[in-house]
Design an enzyme around this catalytic site. Structure first.
Site, short mmCIF file in Angstrom:
data_model
loop_
_atom_site.label_atom_id
_atom_site.label_comp_id
_atom_site.label_asym_id
_atom_site.label_seq_id
_atom_site.Cartn_x
_atom_site.Cartn_y
_atom_site.Cartn_z
N GLU A 1 -6.92 2.21 1.59
CA GLU A 1 -7.24 3.12 0.50
C GLU A 1 -6.56 4.46 0.67
O GLU A 1 -6.13 5.08 -0.32
CB GLU A 1 -8.76 3.32 0.42
CG GLU A 1 -9.24 4.10 -0.81
CD GLU A 1 -9.32 5.61 -0.62
OE1 GLU A 1 -9.56 6.32 -1.60
OE2 GLU A 1 -9.11 6.08 0.53
N ASP B 1 -10.46 1.86 6.41
CA ASP B 1 -9.37 2.61 7.01
C ASP B 1 -9.69 4.10 6.96
O ASP B 1 -10.47 4.56 6.11
CB ASP B 1 -8.04 2.32 6.32
CG ASP B 1 -8.03 2.71 4.85
OD1 ASP B 1 -9.00 2.34 4.13
OD2 ASP B 1 -7.08 3.38 4.40
#
Length: 485
Positions: free
Chosen positions: A190, A123
């Site tokens: 994250e 991400d």
């Protein structure tokens, strides 16, 4: 011989002994760097660059509001991985955690040996609204221009995901077979804390009784001019990361008209509290991972700096004073205080009935959330102000004496022959902290050369990386897998 001459001789003799002792400590301090065995890996560079370029086109963006996630993009990215790394997907087991957390298991020949793990996240942070036109190339174009690869994720942290998979595909093509199980664990959230990605992966593996020898995540990098007195670039490997605390400082009381204010208003008291915290600060103490950094770089310093750090018993107060003069080095040796939000008032002529401030603190290993709250309460010394502290403790401190850290050192030196590889304390957060529950050691190192400008681009505008840097990262992952098997 008179008394004066005797005293002078004794003092002179003591000075000679002292000078000899301190000089010998400087002269005989030994290097902690393993000699490099330069890598002989030869990559299909064009193919590796094309795959990374394509990986950057998928808008796998994390938002604080999870409803904004476009999981079609995440699905497309996962499909791209299957197509791009056929050997990995044929020979390794792949498990999905919460649909988008990816866990690859590479079976080793000896199931009784502790596994090792490599983790990254795919991400990325959003592009700040209004800055789109400031990018030289579209942030999700994956443009390859002027020996650079452009796009969100080139530094944080699709490079880790793609670098690891490129390394695995290369080794499988070479017929490499690991002696122990190897896990690749890729999170998908994250940037907003990793709750459904890394944390869920770690909890799942913990339930199965899996305990890792070590896990390697993103974190430190190889930096030029990082340490005074050291000419070579220094590669810093995070062996711990600071805790993160949010302190809310608030007060409630009578408001009233601004024409008749009390001597101490709610805003004034909160402002005073913040001022006291900034003036007082936590004590600086060169200890733990911060001290370890200098233990590793001191042998490589010029003589003057080497003399100082070889004799810390004498110069430690001076060193600490110098380190506290700059934010980057002060953060290495103390818990930091950063007021970030102030809230009070709604109208220019009315005293607010409430006032509050938010303070972000990054905790040194050894300083707990309870310690932080006690420090704030005692420093403010105002019984009418309420203090609440929430957050996470500093992570465990991983070993620098065992084969785990030495393998990371060796692999990095094999690729970056001139770099000095040393432990350090990571200031920011990463997924690595979630893996403390299932790993004896967690390390944080992104194997690329990085500048201060790169750090600003990491979550900012014009994020990019050189082709050479990217290829070196792949070579590092190949070397570390071979070093640990």
């Amino acid at each position: 011989m008179n008394k004066y001459k005797k005293t002078l001789l004794i003092v002179t003799a003591l000075l000679v002994v002292f000078a000899g002792y301190t000089l010998s400590k400087s002269l005989f301090i030994s290097s902690k760097q393993p000699p490099p065995a330069p890598t002989t890996v030869e990559l299909n560079e064009d193919g590796a660059v094309q795959r990374f370029s394509k990986a950057l086109t998928f808008k796998t963006v994390s938002y604080q509001d999870r409803q904004k996630f476009d999981f079609n993009e995440f699905n497309r990215f996962i499909a791209f991985l299957r197509d791009s790394y056929p050997n990995v997907h044929e020979k390794l087991e792949l498990e999905f955690i919460n649909d988008y957390g990816l866990v690859y298991k590479w079976m080793g020949a000896n199931p009784n040996e502790q596994p090792i793990g490599f983790t990254s996240h795919y991400d990325v942070v959003p592009v700040l609204s209004g800055t789109e036109n400031e990018w030289e190339y579209d942030p999700f174009s994956g443009s390859v221009k002027n020996k650079m690869i452009w796009g969100r994720g080139t530094l944080d942290d699709k490079i880790g995901v793609i670098g690891i998979l490129e390394a695995a595909e290369y080794l499988l093509n070479e017929g490499f077979a690991p002696t122990r199980d190897i896990y690749f664990m890729f999170g998908f959230d994250e940037e907003i804390g990793g709750e459904l990605g890394a944390q869920a992966i770690a909890e799942t593996l913990k339930q199965r009784g899996i305990q890792f020898d070590f896990i390697l995540d993103e974190g430190g990098a190889i930096v030029e001019n990082m340490v005074p007195g050291v000419d070579q670039p220094v590669g810093v490997v995070g062996i711990s990361e600071k805790g993160s605390a949010t302190a809310t400082i608030s007060i409630k009381g009578s408001g009233g008209h601004s024409s008749q204010p009390k001597n101490r208003t709610n805003i004034g008291r909160i402002a005073s509290a913040i001022s006291k915290l900034e003036e007082t600060q936590f004590d600086g103490n060169l200890r733990g991972p911060g001290n370890d950094l200098f233990e590793f770089v001191a042998p490589e310093m010029n003589f003057g700096m080497k003399y100082v750090f070889a004799n810390k018993f004498l110069f430690k107060p001076v060193i600490e004073h110098i380190l506290l003069q700059k934010p980057a080095t002060a953060a290495l040796i103390r818990t930091t205080i950063a007021p970030t939000i102030f809230q009070a008032g709604e109208q220019y002529n009315a005293l607010p009935e409430e006032a509050s401030a938010i303070v972000n603190l990054r905790l040194m290993p050894g300083d707990s959330l309870a310690d932080v709250k006690k420090f704030i309460v005692n420093t403010i010394n105002d019984a009418e102000i309420t203090v609440t502290v929430t957050g996470s403790e500093a992570s465990n401190v991983s070993s620098i004496d065992g084969p785990q850290f030495k393998s990371i050192q060796q692999a990095a030196r094999n690729v970056y022959n001139e770099a000095i590889i040393a432990p350090y304390l990571m200031f920011a957060g990463s997924d690595a902290k979630h893996y403390d529950m299932i790993s004896d050691n967690t390390y944080r190192f992104l194997p690329i050369e990085i500048t201060s400008d790169d750090l600003n681009r990491m979550h900012g505008t014009n994020e990019h990386i050189s082709i050479k840097n990217y290829l070196s990262a792949i070579k590092f992952y190949i070397e570390i897998i071979k070093e640990t098997n």
